[in-house]
Design an enzyme around this catalytic site. Structure first.
Site, PDB file in Angstrom:
ATOM      1  N   TYR A 147     -66.070 -37.892   0.457  1.00  0.00           N
ATOM      2  CA  TYR A 147     -65.558 -38.447  -0.781  1.00  0.00           C
ATOM      3  C   TYR A 147     -64.338 -39.521  -0.688  1.00  0.00           C
ATOM      4  CZ  TYR A 147     -67.938 -34.621  -2.985  1.00  0.00           C
ATOM      5  OH  TYR A 147     -69.024 -33.913  -3.422  1.00  0.00           O
ATOM      6  N   LYS A 199     -72.605 -28.611   9.702  1.00  0.00           N
ATOM      7  CA  LYS A 199     -74.040 -29.133  10.209  1.00  0.00           C
ATOM      8  C   LYS A 199     -73.948 -29.731  11.578  1.00  0.00           C
ATOM      9  CE  LYS A 199     -78.266 -29.867   9.071  1.00  0.00           C
ATOM     10  NZ  LYS A 199     -79.201 -28.651   8.787  1.00  0.00           N
ATOM     11  N   ASP A 231     -77.144 -25.455   5.232  1.00  0.00           N
ATOM     12  CA  ASP A 231     -78.644 -24.878   4.722  1.00  0.00           C
ATOM     13  C   ASP A 231     -78.905 -23.538   4.672  1.00  0.00           C
ATOM     14  OD1 ASP A 231     -78.713 -25.538   7.342  1.00  0.00           O
ATOM     15  OD2 ASP A 231     -80.682 -26.403   7.408  1.00  0.00           O
ATOM     16  N   ASP A 255     -68.366 -28.334  -2.263  1.00  0.00           N
ATOM     17  CA  ASP A 255     -68.556 -28.749  -3.795  1.00  0.00           C
ATOM     18  C   ASP A 255     -69.943 -28.048  -4.223  1.00  0.00           C
ATOM     19  OD1 ASP A 255     -68.537 -29.836  -6.312  1.00  0.00           O
ATOM     20  OD2 ASP A 255     -68.554 -31.805  -5.336  1.00  0.00           O
ATOM     21  N   ASP A 259     -70.213 -24.279  -6.244  1.00  0.00           N
ATOM     22  CA  ASP A 259     -70.927 -24.164  -7.647  1.00  0.00           C
ATOM     23  C   ASP A 259     -72.344 -23.358  -7.633  1.00  0.00           C
ATOM     24  OD1 ASP A 259     -69.601 -25.910  -8.890  1.00  0.00           O
ATOM     25  OD2 ASP A 259     -71.134 -27.243  -9.574  1.00  0.00           O
TER      26      ASP A 259
END
Ligand code: NAD
Length: 381
Positions: A147, A199, A231, A255, A259
């Site tokens: 971001y 990752k 994942d 993020d 959620d």
């Protein structure tokens, strides 16, 4: 000059737009109840943000609000967003006020609990036996990663032969260390388990992330660390959420995962959050201003009330009172109280205010019982 500040906690209340003021009123109800115990004194001040600030001052984050926030000990925010301003460019819309206040306060660790209430098990799309007992705290890095990383660009002209765009997932050692330390501290105060998400099989930035997390882990021998690829973590959150205690992630992964884990709780309306580590901590429920139900008195105030509990824990040093607010919410839900978002077929829905009153009444009972217990312990010693 430090005396007054040590004793008193100054809370800046930014109720904002839509259901923001409705749910914030209930969050203040429990904070006032805790304040009335007299252990610490609280000072509440209010200021404008979002659409309400545009109406009054023509800007979503007036300078006075920014200054008041920086001068406070904690900021309690409701929500921002108002459809009347949808035609404005993003930088002038209510949501710009939220981004600006987050940047001004500088918090880099976003805490988002995901908790399965037994009483709400039927509200989650996941099976009750899967979510039963799930109690996760996400610690999401908030100021780095994709971001914010440079370079970032949309090369519309296609200077390399074809239109292209890129963002950069970049972390410095220091950025990882400081958020990891917060996550380890929190894990040490909970069940002593930390899962760091990355990752690292593909990304160099994740390899650094993993190496630094392992270094910080040495300072916390009481905390067990595991590393999971993002994942795999996304899958495990849905088929075995109980395996997680504290989940530490970089910005984008956090993020998405926090959620996703929100479904464990059964409604967006019950999710709290806190952003800590900066100049002043910021507390806000996860939901937005919900213009579709604003002004009707039917919003669920539990997310905002649990946000108040986080404020008590992380800015007032009142962990016991925070637990009491959380227990009060559980008691009231177990007693069958439901706002409209939680009510299932045949269940009666109560108003925002009524839910707030019930949680507060339960809290008063718990605080009294705690005082009585301490009094008895004192007399028997
Ligand atoms: P939202 O969270 O406001 O609402 C999504 C859905 O959930 C709606 O149907 C709403 O009625 C319901 N809902 C949300 N909170 C609830 C509560 N406490 N009780 C009962 N039902 C609840 O998200 P949205 O509709 O995508 O966005 C609406 C506005 O809020 C937009 O302007 C958006 O930019 C803004 N927003 C602000 C924040 C924030 O202030 N932190 C976060 C997200 C969205």
């Amino acid at each position: 000059m430090t005396g007054a500040r040590d004793m008193e906690i100054a809370v800046l209340v930014l109720a904002g737009d839509g259901i923001g003021p409705e749910v914030t009123e209930q969050a203040l109800r429990v904070l006032r109840t805790v304040a009335a115990q007299g252990k610490r004194s609280f000072r509440f001040e209010s200021a404008l943000i979002g659409g309400a600030a545009i109406d009054a001052e023509g800007t979503p984050l007036p300078e006075g609000t920014r200054r008041a926030a920086l001068a406070s000990d904690a900021v309690l925010l409701g929500a921002v967003g108002d459809n009347r301003f949808n035609a404005l460019p993003p930088s002038q819309r209510p949501e710009a006020g939220l981004l600006a206040i987050r940047a001004a306060l500088g918090g880099f660790a976003n805490l988002r609990p995901a908790f399965a209430y037994p009483a709400l098990a039927a509200n989650s799309p996941l099976r009750a036996e899967v979510i039963e007992g799930a109690d996760i705290l996400f610690v999401r890095e908030l100021l780095g990663g994709l971001y914010f990383g440079q370079p970032r660009q949309w090369d519309r002209a296609g200077s390399a032969g074809e239109e292209a765009a890129w963002n950069t997932m970049r972390y410095t050692r220091g950025e990882i260390e400081r958020v990891a330390r917060i996550a380890f501290e929190l894990a040490a105060g909970r069940r002593g388990k930390l899962c760091s998400v990355d990752k690292a099989n593909v990304l160099e930035v994740s390899q650094l992330w993993r190496a630094v997390v392992n270094e910080v882990a040495r300072e916390y021998p009481g905390v067990t660390v595991e590393h999971e690829y993002v994942d795999a973590c996304a899958m495990h959150l849905m088929n075995n959420p109980r395996r997680f205690d504290v989940v530490l992630t970089e910005n984008l992964f956090g993020d998405i995962l926090s959620d996703e884990a929100g479904v464990i709780a059964g409604s967006l309306g019950v999710l709290p959050s806190a952003t800590i580590g900066g100049k002043v901590n910021l507390y806000e429920p996860v939901h937005g201003s919900a213009p579709d139900i604003a002004g009707q008195g039917i919003a669920n105030p539990i997310g905002a009330m649990l946000t108040a509990a986080m404020l008590l824990r992380h800015s007032a040093g009142m962990g016991e009172e925070a637990l009491a607010v959380e227990q009060a919410v559980r008691t009231v839900l177990e007693g069958g109280a439901r706002t409209r978002d939680l009510a299932r077929a045949g269940e009666e829905a109560i108003t925002t205010d009524e839910m707030g009153v019930r949680v507060n009444d339960a809290l008063i009972g718990l605080l009294r019982a705690g005082m009585e217990e301490r009094r008895l312990a004192g007399t028997t010693r």
